[in-house]
Design a protein around this motif. Sequence first.
Motif, PDB file in Angstrom:
ATOM      1  N   LEU A 171      32.216  -5.857 -68.421  1.00  0.00           N
ATOM      2  CA  LEU A 171      32.652  -5.217 -67.181  1.00  0.00           C
ATOM      3  C   LEU A 171      33.877  -5.936 -66.626  1.00  0.00           C
ATOM      4  N   ALA A 223      37.365  -5.751 -63.839  1.00  0.00           N
ATOM      5  CA  ALA A 223      38.103  -5.147 -62.729  1.00  0.00           C
ATOM      6  C   ALA A 223      39.485  -4.781 -63.269  1.00  0.00           C
ATOM      7  N   PRO A 254      35.068  -9.399 -62.466  1.00  0.00           N
ATOM      8  CA  PRO A 254      34.861  -9.198 -61.034  1.00  0.00           C
ATOM      9  C   PRO A 254      34.352 -10.465 -60.348  1.00  0.00           C
ATOM     10  N   THR A 297      32.515  -3.725 -57.513  1.00  0.00           N
ATOM     11  CA  THR A 297      31.985  -2.822 -58.537  1.00  0.00           C
ATOM     12  C   THR A 297      31.024  -1.786 -57.983  1.00  0.00           C
ATOM     13  N   GLN A 342      24.511  -0.006 -61.250  1.00  0.00           N
ATOM     14  CA  GLN A 342      25.440   0.633 -60.312  1.00  0.00           C
ATOM     15  C   GLN A 342      24.629   1.232 -59.166  1.00  0.00           C
ATOM     16  N   MET A 351      36.952  -0.115 -62.053  1.00  0.00           N
ATOM     17  CA  MET A 351      36.169  -0.966 -62.935  1.00  0.00           C
ATOM     18  C   MET A 351      36.082  -0.244 -64.278  1.00  0.00           C
TER      19      MET A 351
END
Length: 149
Positions: free
Chosen positions: A19, A21, A34, A56, A99, A113
């Motif tokens: 993951l 940014a 992130p 996120t 999420q 993201m």
Amino acid sequence: MHPLRVSVRAVCYKDNAILLAEHRDDRGLWYILPGGGIQHNETMAQAFDRELLEETGGKAVMGDVLFVREVIADLLDTTYLPEHLHQIELFVEAKHFEQVTQPMAPDKDQIGMVWMPLHHLPNLLFFPKTMVPSLQNKVFDRIYQGHIL
């Protein structure tokens, strides 16, 4: 006097992706993990939760510190960092990412993201670039990485 800044960053894997940014400025697209600064009277765990939610829209369980990097802007040939920045960054495993909402407070220049396939990392404008092999292989054999980009 310029205070030392401490930040926490989430290292979150899903399958063979990480993951990131995603940011855009005059360099084009660039990527970081992130996270952000730990505020006065905020624990590292609280900052981890807050920064992940802000950037996120997600939550995760904070795991172990994987590595530490130091950034001293005055030692670099760049105009992209704040003048006199001296920052210690704690890169922490993020487990069970979920999420829960849209990003609440993205950073300046952050456009989103992305779950980036690990094999794409070497071809990105990604910071810290020197950690790409470790992030790709999920092997962190040295905790303190020193002053690196």
